[in-house]
Structure formats: structure tokens, C-alpha cells
Design an enzyme around this catalytic site. Structure first.
Site, PDB file in Angstrom:
ATOM      1  N   PRO A  96       0.808  -1.270  -0.075  1.00  0.00           N
ATOM      2  CA  PRO A  96      -0.286   0.280   0.251  1.00  0.00           C
ATOM      3  C   PRO A  96       1.281   1.121  -0.175  1.00  0.00           C
ATOM      4  CG  PRO A  96      -0.012  -1.082   1.678  1.00  0.00           C
ATOM      5  CD  PRO A  96       0.621  -2.358   1.126  1.00  0.00           C
ATOM      6  N   GLY A  98       1.546   5.067   1.043  1.00  0.00           N
ATOM      7  CA  GLY A  98       1.820   5.878   2.132  1.00  0.00           C
ATOM      8  C   GLY A  98       1.821   5.115   3.640  1.00  0.00           C
ATOM      9  N   ALA A  99       1.829   3.683   3.520  1.00  0.00           N
ATOM     10  CA  ALA A  99       1.736   3.194   4.661  1.00  0.00           C
ATOM     11  C   ALA A  99       3.235   3.108   5.369  1.00  0.00           C
ATOM     12  CB  ALA A  99       0.852   1.727   4.871  1.00  0.00           C
ATOM     13  N   LEU A 101       5.410   1.396   4.272  1.00  0.00           N
ATOM     14  CA  LEU A 101       6.296  -0.056   4.127  1.00  0.00           C
ATOM     15  C   LEU A 101       7.230  -0.176   2.912  1.00  0.00           C
ATOM     16  CD1 LEU A 101       2.700  -1.983   4.476  1.00  0.00           C
ATOM     17  CD2 LEU A 101       4.712  -2.495   5.818  1.00  0.00           C
ATOM     18  N   ALA A 105      10.694   3.128  -2.870  1.00  0.00           N
ATOM     19  CA  ALA A 105      11.778   2.101  -3.051  1.00  0.00           C
ATOM     20  C   ALA A 105      11.655   0.703  -3.847  1.00  0.00           C
ATOM     21  CB  ALA A 105      12.344   2.474  -1.785  1.00  0.00           C
ATOM     22  N   ASP A 147      15.670   2.642   3.337  1.00  0.00           N
ATOM     23  CA  ASP A 147      14.156   1.847   2.854  1.00  0.00           C
ATOM     24  C   ASP A 147      15.087   1.316   1.160  1.00  0.00           C
ATOM     25  OD1 ASP A 147      12.944   2.881   4.052  1.00  0.00           O
ATOM     26  OD2 ASP A 147      11.292   3.941   3.209  1.00  0.00           O
TER      27      ASP A 147
HETATM   28  C1  MEV Z   1      11.158   5.622   6.692  1.00  0.00           C
HETATM   29  O1  MEV Z   1      11.445   4.788   5.995  1.00  0.00           O
HETATM   30  C2  MEV Z   1      12.638   5.707   8.113  1.00  0.00           C
HETATM   31  C3  MEV Z   1      12.619   7.571   7.494  1.00  0.00           C
HETATM   32  O2  MEV Z   1      14.079   6.940   8.608  1.00  0.00           O
HETATM   33  C4  MEV Z   1      12.957   7.876   6.701  1.00  0.00           C
HETATM   34  C5  MEV Z   1      14.551   7.681   6.752  1.00  0.00           C
HETATM   35  O3  MEV Z   1      15.454   7.449   7.212  1.00  0.00           O
HETATM   36  O4  MEV Z   1      14.998   8.433   4.748  1.00  0.00           O
HETATM   37  C6  MEV Z   1      11.653   8.298   8.765  1.00  0.00           C
END
Ligand code: MEV
Length: 310
Positions: A96, A98-99, A101, A105, A147
Site C-alpha cells: 500500500p 503511504g503506509a 512499507l 523504493a 528503505d
Molecule cells: C522511513 O522508512 C524511515 C525514515 O527514517 C526516513 C529515512 O530514513 O529516510 C523516517
């Protein structure tokens, strides 16, 4: 040319999100059962990218420079020193948007892998990760790179920004046994919003934020030790402590806090938001595999719109 299909997994951040943008470590886990798939097949009239899930069709020759789908295609072809083939790339994703997850990427990595295979080239995990990172930078402002790394390597990683990722091969089998329940609040929030707000807070009061980042790093270290020792109780404690620190960074939200409280009330050993926050998913650590079903039911009753298993 024969059709080619490649995929990439989703991810969760077990501990260390946000602080990882500021040089602290994070532990991220792949979710192999939740995937984005890219299929490349011969076509006529140039290269077209079709993403039916989001109702988008993009012709590479007409695409804007900042179109994320066209960008990963252009970056991959440039990296491989290949011309765009006459082909159709179709993307389907079960991850999904914006979740938190890693959907963006994962789509980038799946496209890079499929396109490389279609033109007869190999792409290492490091190369896939670097290509996807270029796209991430455009959408998240200041991504740490965690990510794209965990998704491209598809293994648990210990990630420190700017350092080569450490694949946690010692905990791969342990992580596979982790009785982790992943619950979606159903509230979608683009990562760049909480990441941008943390940046503004840090610019206003660096001393306070650096202290919070250090405290998060301490929990990440505890989580790693707990994982290595298969000590789920200690891991749960580190997760909950990490959530409390993320609340202080103001990246949680009522929906995430409600699910965390419901998980703890249902006997979870620990609970925390995961990823950017202000919505998206949270993680709850069950006592053991037998506890997963009742914990999942408690999270659904508390409002979770979807449940995933690690
Ligand atoms: C996003 O999955 C993790 C964050 O730390 C952003 C990042 O590391 O780029 C919020």
C-alpha cells in the site's frame, strides 16, 4: 526479446527511524511476502511504463524529468549504458502507498531489476539500492537510504547513513521466527511530511533533538543485542521505549498510539510505530507464534485496517 518479470519486497523499520536520518543506526527488516512486481515485454514505438494500480501510463519520451517511474528507468539505462528498448513495463504492487512499507523504493528496485534483466545485464544489490536512492532523494527530501537498502538486499540490515550497510546474516533466521504483527492504521501519510517536520524541530532546538536521537540509538543497540540473544522480552521493551521517543519527536498520531496501546493491553511484549509515522503501520511483538492470532484480532478490533505478518 522475451518478457521478463522481477519483483522487490516491502520493508519495516524495527527500530531507529528518523534518528537514522541524523547518523544514528537503524534496524530494518524485509517483508518478502509483500511485493511490487515489474514486467517488461516487447512493444512498438518506444518505452512505455504502465502502472494500472494507480491509473498511470507514462511514455518515456514524454515523461517529465521528475516523474519517479521514468526517473528510475532513465537512471537504470544510463547506469547500464543501454538505449531505451521498445518495450512496455507494467508495474503491479501489493504494497500500500503511504503506509511506510517502502512502496516507492520497492517499485524502483523492481523496475531496475526487470529492465536490467530485459536488456541482458546484471545489477548487484548495491547498484539497485544506489539507483533507487536517487529516486528517493527526490521524494523524501533527506532520506537516509535505509528503505532502498533493506529492499535491494532483502535481508535484515543494520544501517548507518553514509556507511556500507551491514547485512545482519546472524539474525536472518532469528528474524524469520520473530512473532511480529504489522498493523495498518489505514491513514496514509507521505514520508516527507514527518521527515520535514522533524527537520524543522531539529533546526529550532538542536540540543533537544540530538538528545532524543541519542536515546533512540541506545534502544536500537538494545534491540540488536536482544535479537542476537532471541530475548523477545528485551526486544519488546526496546520497541516500546523507541515508540515513546518517537512520540516526543511528534511523529506518532492518535491512530498509531491507539494501536500500540491495544497491542500492549492484549499482551504484546512491545509495540511501536514503524517508518515515517503520522499514520501508516505499527509493529506489535507477540509473546510467541501462538499469540499472533489473538494479538491480530485485538489490533483489528482497535481499528487496524490490515494486518501483515513479518
Ligand atoms: C522511513 O522508512 C524511515 C525514515 O527514517 C526516513 C529515512 O530514513 O529516510 C523516517
Amino acid at each position: 526479446m522475451h518478457p521478463v518479470e522481477r519483483s522487490a519486497c516491502a520493508k519495516v523499520i524495527l527500530c531507529g527511524e528518523h534518528a537514522v536520518v541524523y547518523g544514528r543506526p537503524a534496524i530494518a527488516l524485509p517483508l518478502p511476502s509483500l511485493r511490487a512486481v515489474a514486467r517488461v515485454e516487447p512493444a512498438t514505438g518506444g518505452l512505455t511504463i504502465n502502472a494500472p494500480d494507480i491509473g498511470r501510463t507514462v511514455r518515456l519520451c514524454d515523461a517529465a524529468a521528475d516523474d519517479p517511474l521514468a526517473q528510475i528507468v532513465r537512471l537504470t539505462l544510463a547506469h547500464l549504458n543501454k538505449a531505451a528498448p521498445d518495450a512496455m513495463i507494467t508495474i503491479r504492487s501489493a504494497i500500500p502507498l503511504g503506509a511506510n512499507l517502502g512502496s516507492g523504493a520497492a517499485v524502483s528496485v523492481a523496475i531496475a531489476r526487470a529492465l536490467a534483466a530485459y536488456v541482458g545485464a546484471e545489477l548487484s544489490a548495491a547498484a539497485c539500492s544506489a539507483l533507487a536512492f536517487e529516486v528517493e532523494k527526490r521524494y523524501h527530501g533527506t532520506p537516509s537510504g535505509v528503505d532502498n537498502t533493506v529492499i535491494a538486499y532483502e535481508q535484515p540490515v543494520w544501517f548507518v547513513r553514509g556507511c556500507p550497510p551491514e547485512v545482519l546474516s546472524d539474525i536472518t533466521a532469528i528474524a524469520a521466527d520473530l512473532p511480529l504483527v504489522i498493523a495498518d492504521t489505514g491513514r496514509a501519510t507521505p514520508t516527507h511530511i514527518p521527515v520535514g517536520d522533524v527537520r524543522k524541530g531539529w533546526e529550532r532546538d538542536r540540543a533537544r533533538f540530538e538528545t532524543l536521537f541519542d536515546a533512540i540509538a541506545e534502544q536500537v543497540l538494545r534491540a540488536r543485542e536482544a535479537l542476537q540473544q532471541r530475548d523477545w522480552r528485551a526486544l519488546g521493551k526496546a520497541m516500546s521505549a523507541n515508540h515513546a521517543l518517537l512520540q516526543q519527536l511528534d511523529v506518532s498520531c492518535p491512530e498509531l498510539d491507539t494501536l500500540c496501546q491495544a497491542a500492549l493491553a492484549a499482551g504484546a511484549l512491545g509495540a511501536k510505530m514503524s517508518g515515517g509515522g503520522r499514520g501508516g503501520v505499527m509493529l506489535a511483538l507477540a509473546r510467541d507464534a501462538d499469540h499472533v492470532a489473538s494479538l491480530s484480532a485485538a489490533l483489528r478490533a482497535a481499528g487496524a485496517t490490515r494486518i501483515y505478518q513479518a
